[in-house]
Design an enzyme around this catalytic site. Structure first.
Site, mmCIF file in Angstrom:
data_model
loop_
_atom_site.group_PDB
_atom_site.id
_atom_site.type_symbol
_atom_site.label_atom_id
_atom_site.label_comp_id
_atom_site.label_asym_id
_atom_site.label_seq_id
_atom_site.Cartn_x
_atom_site.Cartn_y
_atom_site.Cartn_z
ATOM 1 N N SER A 113 0.842 -1.190 0.000
ATOM 2 C CA SER A 113 0.000 0.000 0.000
ATOM 3 C C SER A 113 0.886 1.252 0.000
ATOM 4 O O SER A 113 1.724 1.426 -0.881
ATOM 5 C CB SER A 113 -0.939 -0.039 1.206
ATOM 6 O OG SER A 113 -1.897 0.978 1.157
ATOM 7 N N ARG B 219 -11.736 6.094 10.503
ATOM 8 C CA ARG B 219 -11.303 4.705 10.444
ATOM 9 C C ARG B 219 -12.394 3.802 9.882
ATOM 10 O O ARG B 219 -12.110 2.865 9.129
ATOM 11 C CB ARG B 219 -10.905 4.217 11.836
ATOM 12 C CG ARG B 219 -10.318 2.807 11.856
ATOM 13 C CD ARG B 219 -9.100 2.713 10.958
ATOM 14 N NE ARG B 219 -8.375 1.466 11.162
ATOM 15 C CZ ARG B 219 -7.281 1.121 10.514
ATOM 16 N NH1 ARG B 219 -6.776 1.944 9.610
ATOM 17 N NH2 ARG B 219 -6.674 -0.009 10.756
ATOM 18 N N HIS C 272 -8.044 -5.099 -0.162
ATOM 19 C CA HIS C 272 -6.758 -4.412 -0.014
ATOM 20 C C HIS C 272 -5.932 -4.990 1.131
ATOM 21 O O HIS C 272 -4.697 -5.019 1.066
ATOM 22 C CB HIS C 272 -6.994 -2.919 0.204
ATOM 23 C CG HIS C 272 -5.741 -2.109 0.238
ATOM 24 N ND1 HIS C 272 -4.832 -2.095 -0.803
ATOM 25 C CD2 HIS C 272 -5.220 -1.286 1.203
ATOM 26 C CE1 HIS C 272 -3.822 -1.303 -0.500
ATOM 27 N NE2 HIS C 272 -4.023 -0.808 0.708
ATOM 28 N N ASP C 273 -6.588 -5.454 2.182
ATOM 29 C CA ASP C 273 -5.877 -6.002 3.332
ATOM 30 C C ASP C 273 -5.162 -7.318 3.035
ATOM 31 O O ASP C 273 -4.471 -7.847 3.904
ATOM 32 C CB ASP C 273 -6.842 -6.215 4.497
ATOM 33 C CG ASP C 273 -6.979 -4.973 5.368
ATOM 34 O OD1 ASP C 273 -6.235 -3.994 5.135
ATOM 35 O OD2 ASP C 273 -7.820 -4.978 6.280
ATOM 36 N N ASP D 121 -8.780 -6.335 -4.633
ATOM 37 C CA ASP D 121 -8.379 -5.041 -4.085
ATOM 38 C C ASP D 121 -8.929 -3.944 -4.998
ATOM 39 O O ASP D 121 -8.379 -3.665 -6.054
ATOM 40 C CB ASP D 121 -6.856 -4.971 -4.007
ATOM 41 C CG ASP D 121 -6.354 -3.672 -3.385
ATOM 42 O OD1 ASP D 121 -7.181 -2.786 -3.092
ATOM 43 O OD2 ASP D 121 -5.122 -3.549 -3.206
#
Length: 375
Positions: free
Chosen positions: A154, A224, A352-353, A319
């Site tokens: 990232s 968040r 994405h994680d 992602d």
């Protein structure tokens, strides 16, 4: 808990730099500290050092645990350690908390040496390029002339790319994972929503909330929650939560009904309890500003001409924040310049994680690439 092949108990270290650092914005830091951790042993030739660059909410604590907190496992502990893909029996691994961070490196929570008060809103905006410049100072401090590899996912991948451009002679391999050559308009939009959530919190006080003894926790929590949604894929959310009800029935209220609501609130509350709001604002702006091709009228291939490293570029199928097409832009630009590139597009449903997870295919590819690096 750490895995059986963890690096074990680790301790952070601090390096102080008394020479001023000129920033891309034109501002100047008179001096600064960087907090870092190391794993493994630097060889006699000092040729086996690997720099791990962290993403938005990451830190220097890449692997292992702390003696006084065995539950605090490094954020990439599944990747870094003896016998792991980034094998500390071969490599000397360095993790650093970026300038402007909130884990000990000089940032908004630090005392301004010119005033004696916390920087707060007066801490200057720093960029990816500024982080790399500060990391180069750390490399000098450790007497590391050349990194065997610089690796990150990232925002960390952006730093690895920037290293290959700013210090092309000092990095032999750049590993750019789940990243992009610049943010899309949609990504900038998500970051702006997160920043507005923070700055509109009544406890923000123009960024000087510490002077008022408060934290803009409501804004941080919302920021968040927004961010976390973008890190997950739709299929992963469906698999983990679906439309499961928290209490087995509709409560007909604005409180938590669905499990996904409970999860997002938990993640938001946890994040707001330890992360600094000014650091969040600054880091998302650093993301927005990163664009090596800006100075080349958008021509990425021209921007990447200085790079001399070999590259490992990886993306993940689900992602949508940093989609595979963005990684392929980097690959095509490097191939245009006849750079050596290994590219992997990995099937993984975690969004994405994915770059943080212990996916066997992903880890096998990283392991294979690193095993072929000669130190």
């Amino acid at each position: 808990m750490p895995s059986e092949s963890s690096v074990g108990v680790v301790a952070p270290q601090r390096a102080h730099f008394s020479l001023p650092l000129a920033l891309k914005s034109g501002a100047r830091l008179p001096c600064f500290d960087l907090v870092y951790e190391t794993y493994g042993t630097l060889n006699a030739e000092r040729s086996n050092a690997v720099l791990v660059c962290h993403a938005l909410s990451g830190s220097h604590h890449v692997a292992g645990i702390y003696a006084d907190d065995a539950e605090n496992v490094g954020w990439w502990d599944n990747l870094v350690g003896p016998g792991k893909p980034l094998d500390t029996r071969k490599f000397f691994v360095v993790g650093v908390n970026n300038l402007g961070g909130c884990y000990g490196s000089t940032g908004p929570l630090s005392a301004n040496p010119e005033t004696g008060k916390r920087y707060g809103a007066d801490f200057p905006l720093v960029t990816v390029e500024d982080w790399v410049a500060a990391q180069a100072r750390l490399a000098d401090h450790l007497a590391i002339e050349t990194w065997a590899a610089v690796i990150g996912g990232s925002l960390g991948g952006m730093q690895a790319l920037a290293w290959s451009l700013q210090f092309p002679q000092r990095v032999r391999h750049a590993m750019v994972i789940a990243s992009a050559p610049k943010l899309s308009a949609q990504n900038i939009a998500f970051n702006e929503v997160a920043r507005q959530a923070i700055t509109s919190d009544p406890d923000f006080h123009g960024g000087n909330y510490a002077e008022h003894g408060v934290v803009p926790s409501r804004g941080l929590r919302l920021a968040r929650m927004v961010g976390h949604i973008t890190y997950l894929s739709d299929s992963q959310m469906a698999e983990k939560f679906g439309r499961q009800l928290r209490h087995g029935e509709h409560k007909f209220s604005y409180d938590v009904d669905f499990e996904i609501e409970s999860y997002l609130r938990y993640q938001g509350n946890k994040f707001a309890s330890y992360f600094d709001a000014n650091t969040y604002l600054m880091t998302t702006k650093a993301l927005d500003y990163f664009d090596p091709a800006f100075a080349c009228e958008g021509n990425l291939a021209a921007a990447l001409v200085p790079a001399k490293a070999s590259f490992f570029v990886a993306s993940f199928s689900t992602d949508w924040r940093f989609a595979p097409a963005r990684s392929r832009e980097i690959v095509f630009a490097l191939l245009h310049n006849r750079r050596h590139v290994v590219y992997a597009e990995i099937e993984c449903d975690a969004g994405h994680d994915s770059f943080l997870l212990d996916d066997p295919h992903y880890h096998a590819l990283v392991r294979a690439y690193l095993e072929n690096i000669v130190v």
